[in-house]
Design an enzyme around this catalytic site. Structure first.
Site, PDB file in Angstrom:
ATOM      1  CG  ASP A 318     -16.119  33.892  40.254  1.00  0.00           C
ATOM      2  OD1 ASP A 318     -16.472  34.564  39.272  1.00  0.00           O
ATOM      3  OD2 ASP A 318     -14.963  33.453  40.394  1.00  0.00           O
ATOM      4  CD1 TRP A 407      -9.400  29.358  31.944  1.00  0.00           C
ATOM      5  CD2 TRP A 407      -8.917  28.912  29.807  1.00  0.00           C
ATOM      6  NE1 TRP A 407      -8.159  28.767  31.902  1.00  0.00           N
ATOM      7  CE2 TRP A 407      -7.845  28.488  30.606  1.00  0.00           C
ATOM      8  CE3 TRP A 407      -8.850  28.727  28.418  1.00  0.00           C
ATOM      9  CZ2 TRP A 407      -6.713  27.891  30.067  1.00  0.00           C
ATOM     10  CZ3 TRP A 407      -7.719  28.124  27.873  1.00  0.00           C
ATOM     11  CH2 TRP A 407      -6.661  27.722  28.697  1.00  0.00           C
TER      12      TRP A 407
END
Ligand code: CA
Length: 692
Positions: A318, A407
């Site tokens: 990931d 993010w």
């Protein structure tokens, strides 16, 4: 005289046209008025640096609350407020859009796209939204259910509304659109579940699809009629081998970074992880799997491929490269270089040539052990032997799937030459499952996930959970840290840098202004709850404001209590006060004498919990209800109504009937009753509030 009146009328009309976003075009986004914030990263370069300096090292001590607003959701708030012509535009969880008078805080309009609550199931990392785009009198938002919507900036009325995804697949949109050369660019998420990633460009006026670029090959081998057809055939297809990607789509979603390099006329997209994560299952353990975990440069008019750089070949953890992509002009080895900078999840800080994508340098910005270094000749990370957890192996490596940086946007100050990274230190465990079957619509990572206690998978021992945070001032030229501040939790806020010599960043409920050169804290404000969104700054009538959305959630930000989302706006001498949040309620342990005993198989239930429930309800994540303290598990009928019949679907708890049976549901209840009777030591988790 007549002529003069005529001119005045023309100027007047132009001023009216400039109102409410009509004046925002590409030139203005590239070079905005210093008091405005016109796109997600402020300008196309996405440096999140403001030239404003009324609030500086000397005055910041006088910063106080100017106004605040509270929203109707207690889920994660990730939006960057945009400001144009005196109006502040923000989004909240569930893709709702709000316009405020940026000076007074008066609400001008609100827009609710009415995302179905059960769509929350398709969002790996909460029902968040990172904000709008503004272009010529309109405001654009991507919604969790995959729509791109154009709103009139003055009224919030819908101008057009297009579905950008297949509603039958678990696609979501959480990222902010960007408008480049009259086209609205938007990506999507869903790579934990199983989708094929792409980015699309729509005509800003009409909502007509202009082009689409897929990041993984089409499993059928047929062309898509898309901008990506040629390069997928010529470059990407040979990097994929037989495996689950042919069913799942392979992942590679473009869920956050879309940056425009106006100098080289290139759009840079950040591509996410593979599906399944496990490279052995996805592609037989073979091939780099382009364009997963890559930065890809495209032509804005056509979506045609120009260059790519893959941060993590054969991605298996990931390790997305969706994180913030930033452009800057740096002097490196005596040469002026225009560079792309990224701190993706894999823990290396990359500096690339912006025109060619050539790797200039890559160094660890956080401690890592999955790779020793990046080979500057090949551009590839040199992996540790244990990192690929195949053939019965297990890796407890740094970084985890949450990444050395997620993010939360960085900021760059051209004054200090430093990039400010909201980093995190975490260790993840990866093991190969004994069996794997792709289940459409469910999580399909192909990695063992742990249950608890005696019900844990025998091979899975979670690693030491270093889950802490850091704000790092990083010198991208020397690739070294200049200063850093440590926090006891990960998922702190995004960052803002200003020409007042300040860096704004929030952790542990506090928004702090640091000296950009030294990291000395100069001002601190208790926001009452944790913030993860990046602050923005703007000017109205000669006064500088700093605005931040407050409310945690999202990826890795779920270890704090849920609180109603707020927007806090500060100015020098501000004296407003937002009311204190109600104290978090810790639900008491269940009285198990009231429980209907279960004949279910708790071991099987533990496996179901690990595979289907733990992401939201498990471990240290206190964000969704702790099921071991939920009265819902006391009786089988009530529990079945929620898990099988979707009684709470409007709040995001979709029915799981498509994934497991009524008998499985009772096994799950047996496991949860076992958990309730064997509580972990340590403080109990606060309850989630009951709003959406
Ligand atoms: Ca992911």
């Amino acid at each position: 005289m007549k002529r003069w009146v005529g001119w005045a009328a023309v100027v007047g009309a132009a001023l009216v046209l400039a109102g409410c976003g009509r004046g925002v075009d590409g030139r203005k986004i590239a070079h905005p008025p210093e008091g405005e914030w016109l796109t997600y990263g402020r300008t196309y370069d996405e440096q999140r640096f403001s030239p404003l300096k009324q609030i500086d090292k000397a005055t910041v001590g006088k910063l106080g609350l100017a106004w605040w607003a509270e929203f109707d959701t207690d889920r994660g708030q990730e939006a960057t407020p945009l400001v144009h012509d005196g109006v502040l535009y923000a989004t909240t969880a569930w893709s709702k859009v709000y316009a405020f008078d940026a000076k007074s805080g008066r609400r001008l309009w609100a827009y609710d796209p009415k995302v179905p609550g059960e769509k929350g199931f398709d969002a790996c990392c909460d029902v968040v939204n990172r904000g709008v785009a503004i272009w010529r009198g309109r405001v654009y938002v991507g919604t969790l259910d995959g729509r791109l919507i154009a709103l009139d900036a003055r009224t919030g009325k819908v101008a057009w509304d297009v579905q950008t995804t297949d509603r039958e697949r678990p696609y979501t949109i959480t990222g902010a659109p960007r408008v480049i050369k009259g086209k609205v660019l938007i990506g999507n998420g869903g790579a934990e579940y199983g989708v094929r990633g792409y980015v699309s460009a729509y005509d800003a006026d009409t909502g007509k699809l202009a082009w689409r670029f897929y990041t993984t090959p089409n499993a059928t081998g047929a062309p898509d009629g898309a901008a990506s057809d040629e390069v997928l055939k010529a470059k990407a297809a040979a990097t994929w081998s037989d495996g689950v990607w042919k069913e799942s789509g392979g992942g590679g979603t473009v869920w956050d970074a879309i940056t425009y390099d106006a100098v080289n006329d290139l759009v840079l997209i950040g591509v996410g992880n593979g599906n399944p994560w496990n490279h052995k299952l996805r592609s037989g353990g073979k091939g780099d799997n382009l364009f997963l975990s890559s930065i890809v440069a495209l032509k804005p008019e056509t979506g045609a491929y120009v260059w790519h750089y893959q941060t993590t070949p054969g991605e298996s953890w990931d390790y997305t490269a969706t994180q913030h992509i930033m452009l800057a002009d740096l002097k490196i080895a005596g040469q002026d270089r225009r560079v792309v900078m990224q701190a993706p999840k894999n823990g290396f800080f990359y500096v690339l040539d912006a025109r060619t994508g050539q790797l200039i340098s890559a160094e660890k910005y956080v401690p890592l052990d999955w790779a020793t270094h990046v080979d500057l000749k090949t551009g590839r990370p040199v992996e540790a032997p244990f990192a690929r957890y195949t053939n019965g192996g297990l890796s407890t490596q740094m970084a985890s799937a949450l990444g050395g940086h997620n993010w939360q946007p960085m900021a760059f100050s051209p004054r200090t030459g430093l990039v400010y990274i909201p980093a995190q230190l975490n260790r993840g465990a990866y093991a190969d499952p004994d069996r794997f079957k792709y289940t459409p619509g469910a999580w399909n990572t192909g990695v063992i996930r742990a249950a608890q206690g005696p019900h844990a998978h025998p091979r899975f021992k979670p690693g030491a959970g270093e889950a802490t945070g850091e704000l790092i001032a990083w010198d991208p030229v020397t690739q070294t840290r200049r200063w850093s501040v440590a926090f006891p939790h990960q998922a702190s806020s995004g960052v803002l840098a200003t020409d007042g010599g300040l860096v704004f960043h929030a952790s542990q409920n506090h928004l702090v202004a640091y000296d950009a050169a030294t990291g000395a804290p100069l001002w601190r404000y208790d926001e009452g709850a944790r913030a993860i969104a990046p602050p923005a700054t703007y000017v109205i009538d000669g006064e500088q404001y700093v605005a931040q959305m407050v409310g945690t959630g999202g990826a890795g930000g779920r270890d704090a209590p849920r609180t109603m989302g707020r927007l806090l706006v500060f100015k020098l001498g501000g004296t407003a006060k937002a009311p204190a949040y109600p104290a978090a309620v810790v639900p008491p342990p269940l009285d198990l004498k009231l429980a209907t005993a279960s004949k279910g198989d708790a071991d099987k239930g533990g496996e179901i919990f690990a595979n289907s429930c733990a992401m939201c309800h498990g471990g240290a994540a206190g964000y969704h209800p702790d099921l071991a303290r939920s009265p819902a598990i006391l009786d089988p009928e009530g529990f079945r109504a929620i898990v099988q019949d979707g009684a709470l679907k409007d709040r995001g708890m979709a029915s799981f009937a498509r994934f497991f049976s009524v008998a499985d549901t009772e096994d799950l209840r047996a496991f949860l009753l076992w958990q309730a009777a064997h509580p972990p030591t340590g403080p109990a988790r606060p309850a989630a509030a009951h709003a959406q």
